[in-house]
Each structure stands twice: as structure tokens, then as C-alpha cells.
Design a protein around this motif. Sequence first.
Motif, PDB file in Angstrom:
ATOM      1  N   PHE A  80       0.864  -1.175   0.000  1.00  0.00           N
ATOM      2  CA  PHE A  80       0.000   0.000   0.000  1.00  0.00           C
ATOM      3  C   PHE A  80       0.898   1.222   0.000  1.00  0.00           C
ATOM      4  O   PHE A  80       1.772   1.364   0.844  1.00  0.00           O
ATOM      5  N   VAL A  81       0.703   2.113  -0.969  1.00  0.00           N
ATOM      6  CA  VAL A  81       1.510   3.319  -1.061  1.00  0.00           C
ATOM      7  C   VAL A  81       0.727   4.455  -0.420  1.00  0.00           C
ATOM      8  O   VAL A  81      -0.326   4.858  -0.920  1.00  0.00           O
ATOM      9  N   ALA A  82       1.235   4.977   0.687  1.00  0.00           N
ATOM     10  CA  ALA A  82       0.508   5.971   1.478  1.00  0.00           C
ATOM     11  C   ALA A  82       0.191   7.237   0.690  1.00  0.00           C
ATOM     12  O   ALA A  82      -0.829   7.863   0.923  1.00  0.00           O
ATOM     13  N   GLU A  83       1.045   7.621  -0.253  1.00  0.00           N
ATOM     14  CA  GLU A  83       0.825   8.864  -0.986  1.00  0.00           C
ATOM     15  C   GLU A  83      -0.457   8.831  -1.803  1.00  0.00           C
ATOM     16  O   GLU A  83      -0.991   9.856  -2.169  1.00  0.00           O
ATOM     17  N   HIS A  84      -0.991   7.653  -2.086  1.00  0.00           N
ATOM     18  CA  HIS A  84      -2.220   7.534  -2.856  1.00  0.00           C
ATOM     19  C   HIS A  84      -3.425   7.229  -1.971  1.00  0.00           C
ATOM     20  O   HIS A  84      -4.505   6.970  -2.467  1.00  0.00           O
ATOM     21  N   ALA A  85      -3.245   7.266  -0.667  1.00  0.00           N
ATOM     22  CA  ALA A  85      -4.301   6.851   0.253  1.00  0.00           C
ATOM     23  C   ALA A  85      -5.586   7.655   0.073  1.00  0.00           C
ATOM     24  O   ALA A  85      -6.673   7.104   0.157  1.00  0.00           O
ATOM     25  N   GLY A  86      -5.488   8.942  -0.153  1.00  0.00           N
ATOM     26  CA  GLY A  86      -6.671   9.767  -0.269  1.00  0.00           C
ATOM     27  C   GLY A  86      -7.447   9.544  -1.538  1.00  0.00           C
ATOM     28  O   GLY A  86      -8.626   9.873  -1.607  1.00  0.00           O
ATOM     29  N   SER A  87      -6.831   8.977  -2.562  1.00  0.00           N
ATOM     30  CA  SER A  87      -7.508   8.839  -3.845  1.00  0.00           C
ATOM     31  C   SER A  87      -7.900   7.404  -4.170  1.00  0.00           C
ATOM     32  O   SER A  87      -8.363   7.139  -5.265  1.00  0.00           O
ATOM     33  N   VAL A  88      -7.728   6.501  -3.232  1.00  0.00           N
ATOM     34  CA  VAL A  88      -8.033   5.100  -3.504  1.00  0.00           C
ATOM     35  C   VAL A  88      -9.520   4.850  -3.283  1.00  0.00           C
ATOM     36  O   VAL A  88     -10.040   5.087  -2.204  1.00  0.00           O
ATOM     37  N   SER A  89     -10.190   4.402  -4.328  1.00  0.00           N
ATOM     38  CA  SER A  89     -11.627   4.144  -4.248  1.00  0.00           C
ATOM     39  C   SER A  89     -11.885   2.748  -3.698  1.00  0.00           C
ATOM     40  O   SER A  89     -10.976   1.923  -3.591  1.00  0.00           O
ATOM     41  N   ASP A  90     -13.146   2.492  -3.382  1.00  0.00           N
ATOM     42  CA  ASP A  90     -13.525   1.158  -2.918  1.00  0.00           C
ATOM     43  C   ASP A  90     -13.212   0.115  -3.984  1.00  0.00           C
ATOM     44  O   ASP A  90     -12.804  -0.998  -3.674  1.00  0.00           O
ATOM     45  N   ALA A  91     -13.413   0.479  -5.255  1.00  0.00           N
ATOM     46  CA  ALA A  91     -13.118  -0.458  -6.347  1.00  0.00           C
ATOM     47  C   ALA A  91     -11.634  -0.789  -6.378  1.00  0.00           C
ATOM     48  O   ALA A  91     -11.250  -1.934  -6.619  1.00  0.00           O
ATOM     49  N   ALA A  92     -10.788   0.206  -6.140  1.00  0.00           N
ATOM     50  CA  ALA A  92      -9.341  -0.036  -6.127  1.00  0.00           C
ATOM     51  C   ALA A  92      -8.969  -0.967  -4.980  1.00  0.00           C
ATOM     52  O   ALA A  92      -8.105  -1.835  -5.128  1.00  0.00           O
ATOM     53  N   TRP A  93      -9.607  -0.779  -3.825  1.00  0.00           N
ATOM     54  CA  TRP A  93      -9.338  -1.676  -2.690  1.00  0.00           C
ATOM     55  C   TRP A  93      -9.759  -3.096  -3.026  1.00  0.00           C
ATOM     56  O   TRP A  93      -9.068  -4.055  -2.671  1.00  0.00           O
ATOM     57  N   GLN A  94     -10.891  -3.238  -3.708  1.00  0.00           N
ATOM     58  CA  GLN A  94     -11.363  -4.559  -4.112  1.00  0.00           C
ATOM     59  C   GLN A  94     -10.373  -5.185  -5.090  1.00  0.00           C
ATOM     60  O   GLN A  94     -10.035  -6.354  -4.963  1.00  0.00           O
ATOM     61  N   ASP A  95      -9.888  -4.398  -6.055  1.00  0.00           N
ATOM     62  CA  ASP A  95      -8.897  -4.898  -7.005  1.00  0.00           C
ATOM     63  C   ASP A  95      -7.636  -5.339  -6.283  1.00  0.00           C
ATOM     64  O   ASP A  95      -7.068  -6.380  -6.589  1.00  0.00           O
ATOM     65  N   ARG A  96      -7.174  -4.541  -5.316  1.00  0.00           N
ATOM     66  CA  ARG A  96      -5.963  -4.874  -4.557  1.00  0.00           C
ATOM     67  C   ARG A  96      -6.175  -6.163  -3.766  1.00  0.00           C
ATOM     68  O   ARG A  96      -5.294  -7.012  -3.703  1.00  0.00           O
ATOM     69  N   SER A  97      -7.358  -6.316  -3.201  1.00  0.00           N
ATOM     70  CA  SER A  97      -7.675  -7.517  -2.436  1.00  0.00           C
ATOM     71  C   SER A  97      -7.658  -8.750  -3.338  1.00  0.00           C
ATOM     72  O   SER A  97      -7.118  -9.794  -2.966  1.00  0.00           O
ATOM     73  N   GLU A  98      -8.248  -8.624  -4.521  1.00  0.00           N
ATOM     74  CA  GLU A  98      -8.253  -9.737  -5.466  1.00  0.00           C
ATOM     75  C   GLU A  98      -6.845 -10.067  -5.937  1.00  0.00           C
ATOM     76  O   GLU A  98      -6.478 -11.230  -6.058  1.00  0.00           O
ATOM     77  N   LEU A  99      -6.038  -9.037  -6.189  1.00  0.00           N
ATOM     78  CA  LEU A  99      -4.659  -9.255  -6.612  1.00  0.00           C
ATOM     79  C   LEU A  99      -3.868  -9.965  -5.517  1.00  0.00           C
ATOM     80  O   LEU A  99      -3.125 -10.903  -5.791  1.00  0.00           O
ATOM     81  N   ASN A 100      -4.044  -9.539  -4.277  1.00  0.00           N
ATOM     82  CA  ASN A 100      -3.343 -10.196  -3.170  1.00  0.00           C
ATOM     83  C   ASN A 100      -3.782 -11.647  -3.026  1.00  0.00           C
ATOM     84  O   ASN A 100      -2.971 -12.516  -2.693  1.00  0.00           O
ATOM     85  N   SER A 101      -5.049 -11.921  -3.314  1.00  0.00           N
ATOM     86  CA  SER A 101      -5.541 -13.292  -3.260  1.00  0.00           C
ATOM     87  C   SER A 101      -4.860 -14.154  -4.329  1.00  0.00           C
ATOM     88  O   SER A 101      -4.437 -15.278  -4.063  1.00  0.00           O
ATOM     89  N   VAL A 102      -4.735 -13.604  -5.531  1.00  0.00           N
ATOM     90  CA  VAL A 102      -4.058 -14.336  -6.614  1.00  0.00           C
ATOM     91  C   VAL A 102      -2.584 -14.552  -6.262  1.00  0.00           C
ATOM     92  O   VAL A 102      -2.044 -15.649  -6.434  1.00  0.00           O
TER      93      VAL A 102
END
Length: 167
Positions: A80-102
Motif C-alpha cells: 500500500f503506497v501511502a501517498e495515494h491513500a486519499g484517492s483510492v476508491s472502494d473499487a481499487a481496494w477490491q482490485d488490490r484484495s483480489e490481486l493479493n488473493s491471486v
Amino acid sequence: MAKFEYQLKEAMPHLWRYAFSLTRERHSSDDLVQDSIERALRKRHLWKPAQPLRPWLMKIQLNVFRDKYRARVRLNEVPFVAEHAGSVSDAAWQDRSELNSVLSRMRELPETQLQALQLVAFAGLSYAEAAEVLDVPLGTIMSRIARARARLNDEPTPVAHGIRSVT
């Protein structure tokens, strides 16, 4: 020489993606690509101009990785890159979660399947080129990738003649 240099330039993004799939770290990927290109330039007299350069470069990169980076290899979660924390949408979090699962499921793949999948999916090689890089028959690459994809998709492993294959 111009053909070599042109194909080397065209292969750079593929080399970097493949390096990142091996190291899972930006700086290590940069180092791996640099070391691979340096070795390729030193040994370019061994390249056969009638053959495409990219598979030859991928083989060099795999060998450099094996030589220098194997002890440090590990598939980490996507940071997780903190500099992008304010602009991360729920969809991006879902994508990150799916990527981590893979990535988590990739950690469980046998090395032979992982290498074949990385060469095709991240390095952009054809099955035939991946077979050449790993020095195995084309059918072996096809079965390794099919098994890896089945495991990543949580599908059952294909059964041949009533015997379930292990790798």
C-alpha cells in the motif's frame, strides 16, 4: 547490430514485467533487468540473428535471477503506497484484495508451474518460446500452464487416464 539493439529496446517492457513477477520488488526488478541486459550485451555474439531476441533475453534473465536472486525471491502482498491513500476508491481496494488473493495462491504453485506461467503471462512469450527458455517440450509448458491456471482458479486439476498428475 541495429537489429539486436532494436529488438532489445522492444523487449525492455517485457523484461521488466517478467523481472517484477520474479522479484516482486521495483528496485530488485530494475537491478535484475540491468544485470540481464549487461550479460546479454556481453554475450550478444552468442545470439543467432535468425532467431527472435526476446526468448533469448528471457532465458538470460531467468539464469541471472537463479544465480543472484533466488535466495531472496518471495511473492509479497502488493504494498500500500501511502501517498495515494486519499484517492483510492472502494473499487481499487477490491482490485488490490483480489490481486493479493491471486498472489497468495501463486505462492502455493510448484516452481515449474510458476516459471511457465510467468514467462507466458508476464513476459509475453508464446508457449513455444517459453518451452525454449525452460528447455522443456511444448506439451510440458502447455500442461504446466493449464495446471497453474486451474489451481489459481480453484478448478480441479485435469485427470489423464484416471491418474491425477502431481506437477
